[in-house]
Scaffold this active site. Structure first.
Site, PDB file in Angstrom:
ATOM      1  N   ARG A  81      30.080  71.938  20.833  1.00  0.00           N
ATOM      2  CA  ARG A  81      29.692  70.637  20.318  1.00  0.00           C
ATOM      3  C   ARG A  81      28.285  70.751  19.730  1.00  0.00           C
ATOM      4  O   ARG A  81      27.523  71.657  20.074  1.00  0.00           O
ATOM      5  CB  ARG A  81      29.704  69.601  21.443  1.00  0.00           C
ATOM      6  CG  ARG A  81      31.089  69.324  21.998  1.00  0.00           C
ATOM      7  CD  ARG A  81      31.018  68.429  23.238  1.00  0.00           C
ATOM      8  NE  ARG A  81      32.338  68.190  23.786  1.00  0.00           N
ATOM      9  CZ  ARG A  81      32.938  68.933  24.713  1.00  0.00           C
ATOM     10  NH1 ARG A  81      32.311  69.988  25.218  1.00  0.00           N
ATOM     11  NH2 ARG A  81      34.137  68.633  25.144  1.00  0.00           N
ATOM     12  N   LYS A  98      20.019  67.601  28.729  1.00  0.00           N
ATOM     13  CA  LYS A  98      20.706  67.358  29.992  1.00  0.00           C
ATOM     14  C   LYS A  98      21.850  68.350  30.156  1.00  0.00           C
ATOM     15  O   LYS A  98      22.221  69.053  29.217  1.00  0.00           O
ATOM     16  CB  LYS A  98      21.209  65.926  30.070  1.00  0.00           C
ATOM     17  CG  LYS A  98      22.233  65.552  29.020  1.00  0.00           C
ATOM     18  CD  LYS A  98      22.614  64.085  29.169  1.00  0.00           C
ATOM     19  CE  LYS A  98      23.835  63.761  28.336  1.00  0.00           C
ATOM     20  NZ  LYS A  98      24.290  62.395  28.545  1.00  0.00           N
ATOM     21  N   HIS A 148      31.744  67.656  13.400  1.00  0.00           N
ATOM     22  CA  HIS A 148      32.636  67.695  14.566  1.00  0.00           C
ATOM     23  C   HIS A 148      34.029  68.217  14.191  1.00  0.00           C
ATOM     24  O   HIS A 148      34.738  68.762  15.039  1.00  0.00           O
ATOM     25  CB  HIS A 148      32.735  66.315  15.212  1.00  0.00           C
ATOM     26  CG  HIS A 148      33.453  66.336  16.518  1.00  0.00           C
ATOM     27  ND1 HIS A 148      32.868  66.804  17.681  1.00  0.00           N
ATOM     28  CD2 HIS A 148      34.716  65.977  16.857  1.00  0.00           C
ATOM     29  CE1 HIS A 148      33.731  66.720  18.673  1.00  0.00           C
ATOM     30  NE2 HIS A 148      34.859  66.214  18.201  1.00  0.00           N
ATOM     31  N   ARG A 206      35.245  71.717  15.185  1.00  0.00           N
ATOM     32  CA  ARG A 206      35.906  71.970  16.471  1.00  0.00           C
ATOM     33  C   ARG A 206      37.426  71.967  16.295  1.00  0.00           C
ATOM     34  O   ARG A 206      38.127  72.757  16.912  1.00  0.00           O
ATOM     35  CB  ARG A 206      35.485  70.940  17.520  1.00  0.00           C
ATOM     36  CG  ARG A 206      34.082  71.181  18.053  1.00  0.00           C
ATOM     37  CD  ARG A 206      33.624  70.120  19.024  1.00  0.00           C
ATOM     38  NE  ARG A 206      34.497  69.851  20.140  1.00  0.00           N
ATOM     39  CZ  ARG A 206      34.569  70.586  21.264  1.00  0.00           C
ATOM     40  NH1 ARG A 206      33.802  71.653  21.392  1.00  0.00           N
ATOM     41  NH2 ARG A 206      35.369  70.241  22.240  1.00  0.00           N
ATOM     42  N   HIS A 264      37.245  70.997  27.213  1.00  0.00           N
ATOM     43  CA  HIS A 264      37.909  69.742  27.586  1.00  0.00           C
ATOM     44  C   HIS A 264      38.171  69.731  29.086  1.00  0.00           C
ATOM     45  O   HIS A 264      38.499  70.764  29.672  1.00  0.00           O
ATOM     46  CB  HIS A 264      39.236  69.588  26.835  1.00  0.00           C
ATOM     47  CG  HIS A 264      39.057  69.329  25.382  1.00  0.00           C
ATOM     48  ND1 HIS A 264      40.006  69.677  24.457  1.00  0.00           N
ATOM     49  CD2 HIS A 264      38.049  68.757  24.682  1.00  0.00           C
ATOM     50  CE1 HIS A 264      39.595  69.333  23.258  1.00  0.00           C
ATOM     51  NE2 HIS A 264      38.403  68.774  23.366  1.00  0.00           N
ATOM     52  N   TYR A 297      45.264  67.854  19.579  1.00  0.00           N
ATOM     53  CA  TYR A 297      45.726  68.867  18.637  1.00  0.00           C
ATOM     54  C   TYR A 297      47.236  68.878  18.465  1.00  0.00           C
ATOM     55  O   TYR A 297      47.814  69.891  18.102  1.00  0.00           O
ATOM     56  CB  TYR A 297      45.183  70.245  19.056  1.00  0.00           C
ATOM     57  CG  TYR A 297      43.687  70.216  19.034  1.00  0.00           C
ATOM     58  CD1 TYR A 297      43.005  70.171  17.831  1.00  0.00           C
ATOM     59  CD2 TYR A 297      42.946  70.141  20.202  1.00  0.00           C
ATOM     60  CE1 TYR A 297      41.623  70.086  17.789  1.00  0.00           C
ATOM     61  CE2 TYR A 297      41.568  70.050  20.173  1.00  0.00           C
ATOM     62  CZ  TYR A 297      40.918  70.021  18.955  1.00  0.00           C
ATOM     63  OH  TYR A 297      39.561  69.923  18.915  1.00  0.00           O
TER      64      TYR A 297
END
Length: 187
Positions: A2, A37, A115, A118, A141, A151
């Site tokens: 990501r 984070k 994005h 991905r 995931h 997908y």
């Protein structure tokens, strides 16, 4: 990875000799302010294998980054991050997206979001032979259902290819191939 995971990737999490990287943190934004984070789930905390071409590209980047560091001298900040701007500072996630959008528009390619890469990665992994569990783990995931639901169109394309391959094996009137003896190759 990501966008935030790439922005937050640390040098210590990249093992080019071993051919993998470990995703443990991300840089995200709150009211446009960058926040570092941990990744959002245990599934997001993952090891991603790197092929030889990717390792070579990342090594070339390290050489370029070292040139930036040397040119900056004492002004170079030690962020510990793998991907940094030419001045050594961390990338703001929105700047990465804005730069990507600019490059896409300048290239004349059809519009695509950062994005969406991905989704391309998932497609290429499947095409390369990875099963859905491997795609799930690579993308980080939390469960297989998310990957499968996201997908499904990729799966349908693969299934269509397999369906055509199966249909091609069925003898048709006027088609005679060596060794065809009726249904399923039996006499």
């Amino acid at each position: 990875m990501r966008r935030g995971e790439a922005c937050g990737l640390r040098d210590e999490d990249v093992d080019l000799d071993g051919g993998h990287l470990t995703v443990v943190q991300q840089i995200t934004t709150v009211a446009y302010r960058p926040i570092t984070k941990n990744v959002k789930s245990d599934a997001g905390d993952r090891v991603i294998p790197l092929g030889p071409k990717t390792v070579a590209a990342l090594r070339a980047y390290q050489v370029r980054r070292e040139g930036w560091r040397q040119a900056s001298g004492d002004q170079w900040p030690d962020t510990g991050l793998f991907f940094v701007r030419p001045d050594g500072k961390a990338w703001h996630p929105q700047t990465v997206s804005d730069r990507f959008d600019y490059l896409i528009a300048k290239s004349g390619l059809p519009p695509v979001r950062l994005h969406d890469l991905r989704h391309c990665a998932a497609t290429y992994l499947r095409h390369g032979g990875a099963d859905m569990k491997e795609v799930q783990e690579t993308l980080g995931h939390s469960n297989l259902a998310i990957t499968s639901d996201t997908y499904t169109s990729v799966l349908l394309e693969f299934q269509r290819t397999y369906a055509d391959a199966a249909a091609d094996l069925i003898p048709r009137a006027g088609q005679h191939t060596a060794g065809s003896h009726g249904s399923c190759g039996t006499e």
